[in-house]
Design an enzyme around this catalytic site. Structure first.
Site, PDB file in Angstrom:
ATOM      1  N   THR A 134       4.145  16.280 112.886  1.00  0.00           N
ATOM      2  CA  THR A 134       2.979  15.922 113.684  1.00  0.00           C
ATOM      3  C   THR A 134       2.092  14.917 112.956  1.00  0.00           C
ATOM      4  O   THR A 134       2.109  14.843 111.720  1.00  0.00           O
ATOM      5  CB  THR A 134       2.164  17.210 113.984  1.00  0.00           C
ATOM      6  OG1 THR A 134       0.898  16.845 114.529  1.00  0.00           O
ATOM      7  CG2 THR A 134       1.911  18.040 112.734  1.00  0.00           C
ATOM      8  N   ASP A 135       1.277  14.200 113.726  1.00  0.00           N
ATOM      9  CA  ASP A 135       0.298  13.292 113.105  1.00  0.00           C
ATOM     10  C   ASP A 135      -0.842  14.071 112.436  1.00  0.00           C
ATOM     11  O   ASP A 135      -1.606  13.508 111.655  1.00  0.00           O
ATOM     12  CB  ASP A 135      -0.265  12.297 114.144  1.00  0.00           C
ATOM     13  CG  ASP A 135      -0.924  12.952 115.352  1.00  0.00           C
ATOM     14  OD1 ASP A 135      -1.001  14.199 115.411  1.00  0.00           O
ATOM     15  OD2 ASP A 135      -1.374  12.208 116.250  1.00  0.00           O
ATOM     16  N   GLU A 136      -0.949  15.383 112.757  1.00  0.00           N
ATOM     17  CA  GLU A 136      -2.079  16.151 112.213  1.00  0.00           C
ATOM     18  C   GLU A 136      -2.014  16.299 110.698  1.00  0.00           C
ATOM     19  O   GLU A 136      -3.014  16.622 110.062  1.00  0.00           O
ATOM     20  CB  GLU A 136      -2.151  17.535 112.862  1.00  0.00           C
ATOM     21  CG  GLU A 136      -2.268  17.451 114.366  1.00  0.00           C
ATOM     22  CD  GLU A 136      -2.991  18.616 115.011  1.00  0.00           C
ATOM     23  OE1 GLU A 136      -3.529  19.466 114.292  1.00  0.00           O
ATOM     24  OE2 GLU A 136      -3.030  18.656 116.244  1.00  0.00           O
ATOM     25  N   TYR A 160      -2.709  25.185 110.835  1.00  0.00           N
ATOM     26  CA  TYR A 160      -1.501  24.641 111.482  1.00  0.00           C
ATOM     27  C   TYR A 160      -1.053  23.362 110.782  1.00  0.00           C
ATOM     28  O   TYR A 160       0.113  23.216 110.386  1.00  0.00           O
ATOM     29  CB  TYR A 160      -1.768  24.359 112.977  1.00  0.00           C
ATOM     30  CG  TYR A 160      -0.755  23.413 113.593  1.00  0.00           C
ATOM     31  CD1 TYR A 160       0.564  23.822 113.830  1.00  0.00           C
ATOM     32  CD2 TYR A 160      -1.101  22.089 113.922  1.00  0.00           C
ATOM     33  CE1 TYR A 160       1.501  22.952 114.380  1.00  0.00           C
ATOM     34  CE2 TYR A 160      -0.166  21.219 114.471  1.00  0.00           C
ATOM     35  CZ  TYR A 160       1.130  21.658 114.692  1.00  0.00           C
ATOM     36  OH  TYR A 160       2.063  20.792 115.225  1.00  0.00           O
ATOM     37  N   LYS A 164       2.394  22.549 108.624  1.00  0.00           N
ATOM     38  CA  LYS A 164       3.350  21.476 108.950  1.00  0.00           C
ATOM     39  C   LYS A 164       3.502  20.535 107.750  1.00  0.00           C
ATOM     40  O   LYS A 164       4.605  20.077 107.440  1.00  0.00           O
ATOM     41  CB  LYS A 164       2.891  20.698 110.190  1.00  0.00           C
ATOM     42  CG  LYS A 164       2.943  21.468 111.498  1.00  0.00           C
ATOM     43  CD  LYS A 164       4.341  21.905 111.924  1.00  0.00           C
ATOM     44  CE  LYS A 164       5.234  20.756 112.342  1.00  0.00           C
ATOM     45  NZ  LYS A 164       6.523  21.258 112.886  1.00  0.00           N
TER      46      LYS A 164
HETATM   47  P1  NAD Z   1       5.829  25.163 121.479  1.00  0.00           P
HETATM   48  O1  NAD Z   1       4.833  26.103 120.899  1.00  0.00           O
HETATM   49  O2  NAD Z   1       5.753  24.833 122.926  1.00  0.00           O
HETATM   50  O3  NAD Z   1       7.317  25.712 121.225  1.00  0.00           O
HETATM   51  C1  NAD Z   1       7.704  26.262 120.016  1.00  0.00           C
HETATM   52  C2  NAD Z   1       9.039  26.979 120.234  1.00  0.00           C
HETATM   53  O4  NAD Z   1       9.473  27.498 118.971  1.00  0.00           O
HETATM   54  C3  NAD Z   1       8.959  28.154 121.194  1.00  0.00           C
HETATM   55  O5  NAD Z   1      10.050  28.130 122.089  1.00  0.00           O
HETATM   56  C4  NAD Z   1       9.042  29.370 120.288  1.00  0.00           C
HETATM   57  O6  NAD Z   1       9.612  30.495 120.914  1.00  0.00           O
HETATM   58  C5  NAD Z   1       9.901  28.834 119.161  1.00  0.00           C
HETATM   59  N1  NAD Z   1       9.692  29.567 117.907  1.00  0.00           N
HETATM   60  C6  NAD Z   1       8.505  29.867 117.312  1.00  0.00           C
HETATM   61  N2  NAD Z   1       8.712  30.547 116.184  1.00  0.00           N
HETATM   62  C7  NAD Z   1      10.066  30.672 116.028  1.00  0.00           C
HETATM   63  C8  NAD Z   1      10.903  31.248 115.055  1.00  0.00           C
HETATM   64  N3  NAD Z   1      10.377  31.866 113.981  1.00  0.00           N
HETATM   65  N4  NAD Z   1      12.233  31.174 115.211  1.00  0.00           N
HETATM   66  C9  NAD Z   1      12.769  30.549 116.291  1.00  0.00           C
HETATM   67  N5  NAD Z   1      12.012  30.000 117.268  1.00  0.00           N
HETATM   68  C10 NAD Z   1      10.687  30.047 117.134  1.00  0.00           C
HETATM   69  O7  NAD Z   1       5.760  23.873 120.582  1.00  0.00           O
HETATM   70  P2  NAD Z   1       5.912  22.330 120.987  1.00  0.00           P
HETATM   71  O8  NAD Z   1       4.613  21.830 121.460  1.00  0.00           O
HETATM   72  O9  NAD Z   1       7.102  22.191 121.823  1.00  0.00           O
HETATM   73  O10 NAD Z   1       6.175  21.700 119.540  1.00  0.00           O
HETATM   74  C11 NAD Z   1       7.500  21.603 119.027  1.00  0.00           C
HETATM   75  C12 NAD Z   1       7.452  20.961 117.651  1.00  0.00           C
HETATM   76  O11 NAD Z   1       6.874  19.668 117.749  1.00  0.00           O
HETATM   77  C13 NAD Z   1       6.594  21.723 116.648  1.00  0.00           C
HETATM   78  O12 NAD Z   1       7.234  21.673 115.398  1.00  0.00           O
HETATM   79  C14 NAD Z   1       5.291  20.949 116.609  1.00  0.00           C
HETATM   80  O13 NAD Z   1       4.673  21.070 115.354  1.00  0.00           O
HETATM   81  C15 NAD Z   1       5.772  19.541 116.850  1.00  0.00           C
HETATM   82  N6  NAD Z   1       4.819  18.624 117.512  1.00  0.00           N
HETATM   83  C16 NAD Z   1       4.209  18.991 118.684  1.00  0.00           C
HETATM   84  C17 NAD Z   1       3.372  18.078 119.327  1.00  0.00           C
HETATM   85  C18 NAD Z   1       2.693  18.416 120.636  1.00  0.00           C
HETATM   86  O14 NAD Z   1       1.888  17.613 121.117  1.00  0.00           O
HETATM   87  N7  NAD Z   1       2.987  19.544 121.269  1.00  0.00           N
HETATM   88  C19 NAD Z   1       3.155  16.816 118.751  1.00  0.00           C
HETATM   89  C20 NAD Z   1       3.778  16.497 117.543  1.00  0.00           C
HETATM   90  C21 NAD Z   1       4.629  17.408 116.937  1.00  0.00           C
HETATM   91  O1  DAU Z   2      -1.437  15.650 117.444  1.00  0.00           O
HETATM   92  C1  DAU Z   2      -0.285  16.408 117.618  1.00  0.00           C
HETATM   93  C2  DAU Z   2      -0.662  17.845 117.902  1.00  0.00           C
HETATM   94  O2  DAU Z   2      -1.150  17.890 119.243  1.00  0.00           O
HETATM   95  C3  DAU Z   2       0.494  18.817 117.726  1.00  0.00           C
HETATM   96  O3  DAU Z   2       0.900  18.810 116.394  1.00  0.00           O
HETATM   97  C4  DAU Z   2       0.075  20.241 118.154  1.00  0.00           C
HETATM   98  O4  DAU Z   2       1.186  21.106 118.086  1.00  0.00           O
HETATM   99  C5  DAU Z   2      -0.429  20.176 119.577  1.00  0.00           C
HETATM  100  O5  DAU Z   2      -0.877  21.451 119.979  1.00  0.00           O
HETATM  101  C6  DAU Z   2      -1.551  19.162 119.696  1.00  0.00           C
HETATM  102  O6  DAU Z   2      -2.710  19.615 118.954  1.00  0.00           O
HETATM  103  P1  DAU Z   2      -4.198  19.398 119.507  1.00  0.00           P
HETATM  104  O7  DAU Z   2      -5.077  20.369 118.849  1.00  0.00           O
HETATM  105  O8  DAU Z   2      -4.585  17.980 119.467  1.00  0.00           O
HETATM  106  O9  DAU Z   2      -3.951  19.776 121.068  1.00  0.00           O
HETATM  107  P2  DAU Z   2      -4.802  20.653 122.101  1.00  0.00           P
HETATM  108  O10 DAU Z   2      -4.186  20.429 123.440  1.00  0.00           O
HETATM  109  O11 DAU Z   2      -5.003  22.033 121.639  1.00  0.00           O
HETATM  110  O12 DAU Z   2      -6.215  19.919 122.072  1.00  0.00           O
HETATM  111  C7  DAU Z   2      -6.350  18.554 122.399  1.00  0.00           C
HETATM  112  C8  DAU Z   2      -7.813  18.189 122.191  1.00  0.00           C
HETATM  113  O13 DAU Z   2      -8.593  18.854 123.206  1.00  0.00           O
HETATM  114  C9  DAU Z   2      -8.368  18.649 120.871  1.00  0.00           C
HETATM  115  O14 DAU Z   2      -9.326  17.696 120.416  1.00  0.00           O
HETATM  116  C10 DAU Z   2      -9.091  19.977 121.206  1.00  0.00           C
HETATM  117  C11 DAU Z   2      -9.559  19.744 122.617  1.00  0.00           C
HETATM  118  N1  DAU Z   2      -9.613  20.922 123.494  1.00  0.00           N
HETATM  119  C12 DAU Z   2      -8.497  21.707 123.546  1.00  0.00           C
HETATM  120  C13 DAU Z   2      -8.478  22.808 124.372  1.00  0.00           C
HETATM  121  C14 DAU Z   2      -7.273  23.707 124.430  1.00  0.00           C
HETATM  122  C15 DAU Z   2     -10.723  21.172 124.278  1.00  0.00           C
HETATM  123  O15 DAU Z   2     -11.712  20.423 124.225  1.00  0.00           O
HETATM  124  N2  DAU Z   2     -10.700  22.264 125.094  1.00  0.00           N
HETATM  125  C16 DAU Z   2      -9.624  23.101 125.179  1.00  0.00           C
HETATM  126  O16 DAU Z   2      -9.667  24.092 125.944  1.00  0.00           O
END
Ligand code: NAD
Ligand code: DAU
Length: 366
Positions: A134-136, A160, A164
């Site tokens: 992730t970019d985080e 988190y 990562k």
């Molecule tokens: P998500 O939470 O929707 O899905 C995570 C999945 O992993 C789920 O299906 C869960 O059951 C499975 N899981 C969790 N713990 C596990 C374990 N111990 N063993 C096996 N399976 C397990 O997450 P996502 O949003 O799809 O993110 C996927 C990946 O991409 C993550 O590594 C996250 O850090 C990364 N990522 C997410 C975003 C985003 O915007 N969502 C952006 C950049 C990177």
């Molecule tokens: O940047 C990549 C990341 O993006 C991934 O690594 C994470 O797995 C993914 O969950 C996401 O993280 P964020 O914290 O950016 O996403 P989230 O949707 O939780 O929040 C987006 C922005 O909105 C953040 O600034 C927090 C804000 N927010 C979020 C929620 C859930 C609100 O203001 N209100 C809300 O209810």
């Protein structure tokens, strides 16, 4: 032909990736390993399960023996690692699961890959361990700072992000120390189908449909760089097909939005969607949007502790070396995402289990 093990393939991005890969490379074998936590849902991959080139395995990445067996039995050559605890707010309330899955779990996968690929197969086959990050991990940006590049120093601010970052370092160390062929991608915020409705965009869409408050943290001026999930999958595809072993690649949408602007945009689009007779009938609870006033639901709430102010990805390296481009514009992508939630009410109601409701209630005191 490749044989993929996709960890976390029943989650949001992993299931989109499995579907993308099946469609693009129908002869490849795709095995999803997922523990089905609250965020994992077998319905996300139901349409893939009737193929003999697809297998779902219910299991945990912490189970090194199981992962070794899968690598051996299915002669896996490509491991794409999505499995993680992924929600920042949950990591603030309970970091332990993030340390366990994201750090110890990634290490368990690395140990399994080292054992089977390097020791048993003596490094003779072409294999790849791709780690999805992730970019985080880069921390936060000021308003005028340049976007994150692959050489931006790591400065994670949430449990988190720290978990990562730790996993990224372990992946890198296994390459430098043991010669494991790895790649890493650091991506910005994804959105699209199957996005779990605790995250901002699906939370806002589904809350409007139930006429519930739209919680905006702090002043709502935090900035995120949004990318349609299929573009992320395409970026990973390019990395896997490249010979750039040992490299990290940023993937982003060049699409920075302040949270409050995203929320207002979705309100406007939902007001429009509710002018459609079918939607009006399907969502009678969406009273504010039915009146063209979804923005009345916006509720400013206490900010997230340690909330990163701005993320922005500079994906120049990925564009120049791999030819990465986004195919989906935000104007079309956000409409597609909204339409998906309008058409898949059963899915999002089903994933809103008792656990989800308890979490949301505790989060926002609503
Ligand atoms: P998500 O939470 O929707 O899905 C995570 C999945 O992993 C789920 O299906 C869960 O059951 C499975 N899981 C969790 N713990 C596990 C374990 N111990 N063993 C096996 N399976 C397990 O997450 P996502 O949003 O799809 O993110 C996927 C990946 O991409 C993550 O590594 C996250 O850090 C990364 N990522 C997410 C975003 C985003 O915007 N969502 C952006 C950049 C990177
Ligand atoms: O940047 C990549 C990341 O993006 C991934 O690594 C994470 O797995 C993914 O969950 C996401 O993280 P964020 O914290 O950016 O996403 P989230 O949707 O939780 O929040 C987006 C922005 O909105 C953040 O600034 C927090 C804000 N927010 C979020 C929620 C859930 C609100 O203001 N209100 C809300 O209810």
């Amino acid at each position: 032909m490749s044989r993929l093990l996709v960890t976390g393939g029943a989650g949001f991005i992993g299931s989109n990736f499995a579907r993308y890969w099946r469609a693009k490379y129908p002869d490849d074998m795709v095995i999803v390993l997922d523990a089905l936590t609250y965020a994992g849902n077998r319905a996300n991959i139901a349409d893939l399960e009737d193929s003999d080139k697809f297998l779902f395995v219910h299991g945990n990445i912490l189970d090194q023996t199981l992962v070794e067996e899968l690598l051996r039995k299915h002669e896996i050559d490509t491991l794409v690692h999505f499995a993680a605890e992924s929600h920042v707010d949950r990591s603030i309330l309970g970091p332990d699961a993030f340390i366990e899955t994201n750090i110890v779990g990634t290490h368990s996968l690395l140990k399994a890959a080292r054992r089977v690929w390097l020791e048993e197969w003596e490094g003779k086959r072409t294999v790849r361990f791709h780690h999805v990050s992730t970019d985080e991990v880069y921390g936060t940006l000021g308003p005028d700072d340049p976007a994150f590049t692959e050489t931006t120093p790591y400065a994670p601010n949430s449990p988190y992000a720290a978990s990562k970052a730790a996993s990224d370092h372990l992946v890198r160390a296994y390459m430098e120390t043991y010669g494991l062929p790895v790649t890493i991608s650091n991506c910005s915020n994804n959105y699209g189908p199957y996005h779990f409705p605790e995250k901002l965009i699906p939370l806002v869409i589904t809350n409007i449909l139930d006429d519930r408050p739209l919680p905006v943290y702090g002043d709502g001026l935090q900035i995120r760089d949004w990318l349609y999930v299929e573009d992320h999958c395409r970026g990973i595809d390019l990395i896997l097909k490249s010979d750039k072993v040992g490299e990290c690649f940023n993937i982003g949408g060049d699409n920075e939005w302040a949270n409050i602007d995203i929320v207002r945009l979705i309100c406007g689009l939902m007001n429009q969607a509710m002018q459609d007779e079918g939607n009006r009938k399907a969502f009678p609870k969406a009273e504010s949007a039915l009146k063209g006033k979804a923005e009345n639901l916006i509720t400013f709430v206490t900010d997230r502790p340690g909330h990163d102010r701005r993320y922005a990805i500079d994906a120049t390296k990925t564009k120049m070396i791999l030819g990465f481009t986004t195919k989906e514009s935000f104007a079309t992508g956000i409409r597609k995402a909204i339409q998906w939630y309008l058409e898949n009410e059963t899915w999002w109601r089903d994933v809103q289990t008792g656990e989800y409701r308890q979490w949301i209630a505790q989060q926002y005191d609503l």
